[in-house]
Write an enzyme that holds these catalytic residues in place. Structure first.
Site, short mmCIF file in Angstrom:
data_model
loop_
_atom_site.label_atom_id
_atom_site.label_comp_id
_atom_site.label_asym_id
_atom_site.label_seq_id
_atom_site.Cartn_x
_atom_site.Cartn_y
_atom_site.Cartn_z
CG ASP A 178 -2.30 0.61 0.89
OD1 ASP A 178 -2.32 1.75 0.43
OD2 ASP A 178 -3.34 -0.05 1.09
CG HIS A 251 -4.30 2.00 -2.15
ND1 HIS A 251 -4.35 2.71 -0.98
CD2 HIS A 251 -5.57 1.98 -2.63
CE1 HIS A 251 -5.61 3.08 -0.73
NE2 HIS A 251 -6.36 2.66 -1.72
CD GLU A 314 -9.90 3.92 -1.25
OE1 GLU A 314 -10.83 4.26 -0.52
OE2 GLU A 314 -8.76 3.63 -0.81
C1 TNX Z 1 -10.88 1.97 1.89
S1 TNX Z 1 -11.65 -0.84 1.20
C2 TNX Z 1 -9.80 1.25 1.44
C3 TNX Z 1 -8.65 1.05 2.33
C4 TNX Z 1 -8.82 1.75 3.64
C5 TNX Z 1 -10.24 1.55 4.12
C6 TNX Z 1 -10.52 2.09 5.47
C7 TNX Z 1 -10.64 -0.50 0.14
C8 TNX Z 1 -10.67 -1.41 -0.98
N1 TNX Z 1 -9.82 0.56 0.27
O1 TNX Z 1 -7.48 1.48 1.67
O2 TNX Z 1 -7.92 1.22 4.56
O3 TNX Z 1 -11.10 2.17 3.20
O4 TNX Z 1 -11.78 1.67 5.94
#
Ligand code: TNX
Length: 520
Positions: A178, A251, A314
């Protein structure tokens, strides 16, 4: 009934079986070694607290726990029958996993002290008479642990795997890379861990608190390939598949900090100490795709799982929009926009994984810009992604934030408990979760492989804190994933009370639920 998750069918019987110094475990010659191995595990567990020798024998005798192999179609692989009578306990299954789950159930029929790690003098080890026929509702019963936001030691991961096995969970989704760290040793790219596994500080307080400031303490660590092999085999012994997650194309800050040529900008990046969504993502140069494939080559040698998780969540498209070279590639490939570019990258990786006999799974953003052929979707932004993918004929794993994100608060008054990311998911809500969305027809619902719990660790700096957030909500989800049929929260709480007594023996730092505080 004291077993958690609750068995599919059970009938209390008169009588009981007392485990004593003469009890043997009978494993007839016809039982294959892989199933016989479970008998060894069972003796090891039971010896610790009882101090009894519990020898393994091949010939049938009274005062024994007897393993019996059934012909394959009579029960699913993970199913078992367990019958406790006055003279003996009989365990029937068709495959090692079934024997393993029967053994887990048998442990839970004994007094909670059987989970102690030292001999408990003066105990009567009585198993109440019962007939059980059990098999899980869902095939994928998972838990994800984020070991990036905070590094978790190997010993903790093993004890966590023990707890997953106790709850008959069978998938450990291991979040390894990440923005805040790269935690997997890759021999070909040593800087991933020399540089990428370490950050110079970590955010103090909540991401929403401004201004941000970091603690200035170096944090990090990584898993050597030997660690990984050890964890994968430890999990396999407990009938748990480890699914690694290597995040792309977002990430990715830690990887880009280690190898700047993977990014889109010329200025150097540092491994992040702040949570949230970061704009630094991989570029789409052929060399970067090659890098990802080389990384996956090593991942594939370490993890035998059919599924490989490639993240995909994301991914801010800002850098791609601003990069002349990415724009030129979008043009050259005849793609419409950055979403299609993301989809192109995921598809390339999907093709690579299939060519190695593996299967791509990613967070539901992989739907954007077109889903790669055969890809499996993990639905986290609610159920919508899972529903859409299942309707398209893709397999899905349900992991909606609303019910399965165990980084959420467990209490309404946020000041009453340690800082968490937000949300509110009390035990009762986790128990109320329904993993098969009602929007799906029977045929579409077959694409739901199962469901899983998520432990993102931004606000869980230590293993004890992970336990506090995971338990007992993971107990509720385990019940949801395993047990078919109607739910009964009051009956769940009674079983949970016993589970918490087992946790006390094991030293698990669970959060005592309000409903049981007066009684425990
Ligand atoms: C979203 S869930 C993210 C994570 C974070 C999380 C915190 C997801 C696929 N991505 O990178 O840690 O929210 O709740």
């Amino acid at each position: 009934m004291t077993i958690l998750p609750q068995p599919a069918k059970f009938i209390a019987q008169s009588g009981s079986f007392d485990l004593n110094a003469e009890t043997a475990i009978v494993v007839p010659h016809s039982i294959p070694a892989s199933s016989g191995r479970v008998a060894e595990q069972l003796t090891t567990w039971l010896r610790l607290a009882t101090g009894y020798p519990l020898p393994l024998r091949e010939t049938v005798s009274s005062n024994s726990i007897r393993f019996e192999l059934l012909a394959s179609p009579s029960l699913p692989n993970e199913g078992y029958r367990l019958e406790v009578g006055d003279e003996q306990v009989v365990i029937q299954a068709t495959a090692p996993a079934g024997f393993f789950y029967a053994a887990q159930s048998l442990r839970q029929l004994l007094p909670p002290e059987v989970f102690a790690t030292t001999v408990q003098p003066g105990m009567v080890w009585r198993v109440p008479g019962v007939w059980i026929e059990d098999a899980p509702r869902l095939g994928w019963r998972g838990a994800m642990l984020d070991t990036v936001r905070h590094y978790m030691p190997v010993d903790f991961i093993k004890s966590f795997l023990d707890l997953l096995a106790l709850h008959k969970l069978n998938v450990f989704h291991w979040h390894l890379t990440d923005d805040q760290g790269w935690r997997l040793e890759i021999e070909r790219y040593p800087r991933l861990t020399e540089v990428g596994a370490w950050r110079s500080g970590t955010l103090v307080g909540h991401l929403d608190d401004q201004p941000h400031h970091c603690d200035g303490t170096r944090h990090g660590g990584f898993y050597t390939q030997a660690d990984v092999r050890e964890i994968v085999s430890y999990a396999a012994e407990r009938h748990i598949t480890v699914i690694p997650e290597i995040e792309m194309p977002g990430h990715a800050t830690a990887a880009i900090a280690a190898y700047p040529e993977l990014g889109n900008r010329s200025e150097p990046l540092a491994v992040q100490g702040i949570w949230g969504i970061h704009t630094s993502i991989f570029n789409v140069q052929p060399a970067t795709l090659e890098f990802l494939k080389h990384v996956l080559d090593e991942v594939l040698t370490l993890f035998p799982s059919k599924f490989i998780h490639i993240g995909g969540d994301e991914v801010p498209k800002k850098e791609w929009r601003e990069s002349p070279s990415v724009q030129a590639q979008i043009q050259a490939l005849g793609l419409k926009d950055e979403h299609q570019m993301q989809s192109y990258v995921i598809k390339q990786i999907g093709i690579f994984l299939s060519s190695h006999g593996r299967h791509l799974i990613g967070w539901d953003e992989i739907l954007e810009g077109g889903l790669a052929e055969g890809a499996t979707v993990m639905s986290w932004r609610g159920e919508a992604g899972g529903i859409a993918a299942a309707k398209l004929g893709h397999d899905v794993v349900m992991a909606p934030g609303s019910h399965t994100y165990l980084d959420h608060y467990q209490v309404e008054d946020r000041t009453a408990e340690p800082l968490a990311i937000g949300g509110f998911t009390p035990l009762e809500k986790a128990y109320a979760y329904e993993p098969i969305p009602k929007e799906l027809s029977k045929t579409e619902a077959r694409h739901v492989l199962g469901a899983q719990a998520q432990l993102w660790t931004e606000y869980m700096p230590t293993p004890r804190h992970v336990e506090f957030m995971a338990f007992p909500r993971l107990c509720a989800l385990a019940d949801v994933f395993w047990t078919p049929g109607a739910k009964d929260y009051a009956a769940f709480l009674l079983r949970l009370e016993k589970q918490l007594q087992r946790f006390d023996q094991l030293g698990v730092n669970y959060r005592p639920p309000e409903a049981l505080r007066s009684t425990t």
